[in-house]
Design an enzyme around this catalytic site. Sequence first.
Site, mmCIF file in Angstrom:
data_model
loop_
_atom_site.group_PDB
_atom_site.id
_atom_site.type_symbol
_atom_site.label_atom_id
_atom_site.label_comp_id
_atom_site.label_asym_id
_atom_site.label_seq_id
_atom_site.Cartn_x
_atom_site.Cartn_y
_atom_site.Cartn_z
ATOM 1 N N GLU A 43 0.859 -1.176 0.000
ATOM 2 C CA GLU A 43 0.000 0.000 0.000
ATOM 3 C C GLU A 43 0.904 1.237 0.000
ATOM 4 O OE1 GLU A 43 -3.457 1.816 2.991
ATOM 5 O OE2 GLU A 43 -1.886 0.528 3.798
ATOM 6 N N LYS A 109 -9.661 1.066 -1.591
ATOM 7 C CA LYS A 109 -9.768 0.601 -0.205
ATOM 8 C C LYS A 109 -11.124 0.971 0.396
ATOM 9 C CE LYS A 109 -7.111 1.008 4.123
ATOM 10 N NZ LYS A 109 -5.976 1.761 4.735
ATOM 11 N N CYS A 145 -4.608 -3.426 3.750
ATOM 12 C CA CYS A 145 -4.227 -3.050 5.108
ATOM 13 C C CYS A 145 -5.376 -3.164 6.122
ATOM 14 C CB CYS A 145 -3.617 -1.646 5.093
ATOM 15 S SG CYS A 145 -2.576 -1.275 6.533
#
Length: 256
Positions: A43, A109, A145
């Site tokens: 990321e 995300k 994440c």
Amino acid sequence: MTVLQVAAAQLSSGPDPIANLATATDAVQQAASEGAELVVLPEATSACFGTDLRSVAEPLDGPFAAGLRKVAADLGVVVVAGLFEPSGDGRVHNTLLVTGPGVETSYRKIHLYDAFGSRESDTVAPGNELVTFGWRDVTIGLATCYDLRFADQFTALGRLGAELIAVPASWGAGPGKEEQWDLLTRARAADAQAWLLACDQAYVPPVGTDPLGIGRSSVTTPLGQTSARLDAAAGTLHATIDTAVVAPIRARVPIL
């Protein structure tokens, strides 16, 4: 049945996308020279957190994405990497670009890091769509994440047929955070009953609440067993993913 050679290129991004592209290109070239067919970068590969993300955000046809696209095409590999693209509301999207021969997709995300004193949603707009793609007869899911804390996303990716889930990350350091990372990567692989390849930023000493990485990139089996792991430093983790094990596990334990 497909056997896929994969790599997690654990690197450390700085604030300059041009320098980061050079680092990412070198990492992809090295991983490919060692046999990787799928190379996952962290990321925020384009620019680390703590940077003015609006100033470094680029569309998916911008120079950073174009550079990754070129190295993937030149080497005949698929690359997954994190970057930031304008969202249209004054914020940015925290996006994974996936590019390579016959493959072109992206994932924004969904779950933003509004935790441990950080407020990702102040500068990042959330995505709202699960994404999988196919490569060499393997269905690969995507997550980023903080998504690791949301089991339902991984169960859903398993139900969509994902046999491998790539998880680029820039995990925040702090008390207990290494243990949480290890626990969550294992748990989410078991939730999806899929292989999970997690690629974190290499460890950077904490600066405020910005999540800058702890390392510990890993490969986890569909039973939640860690098969390989890096330490905190920059490096490349190679693994062989055998999708033949996925269907029997899902048949024996039909949680999906």
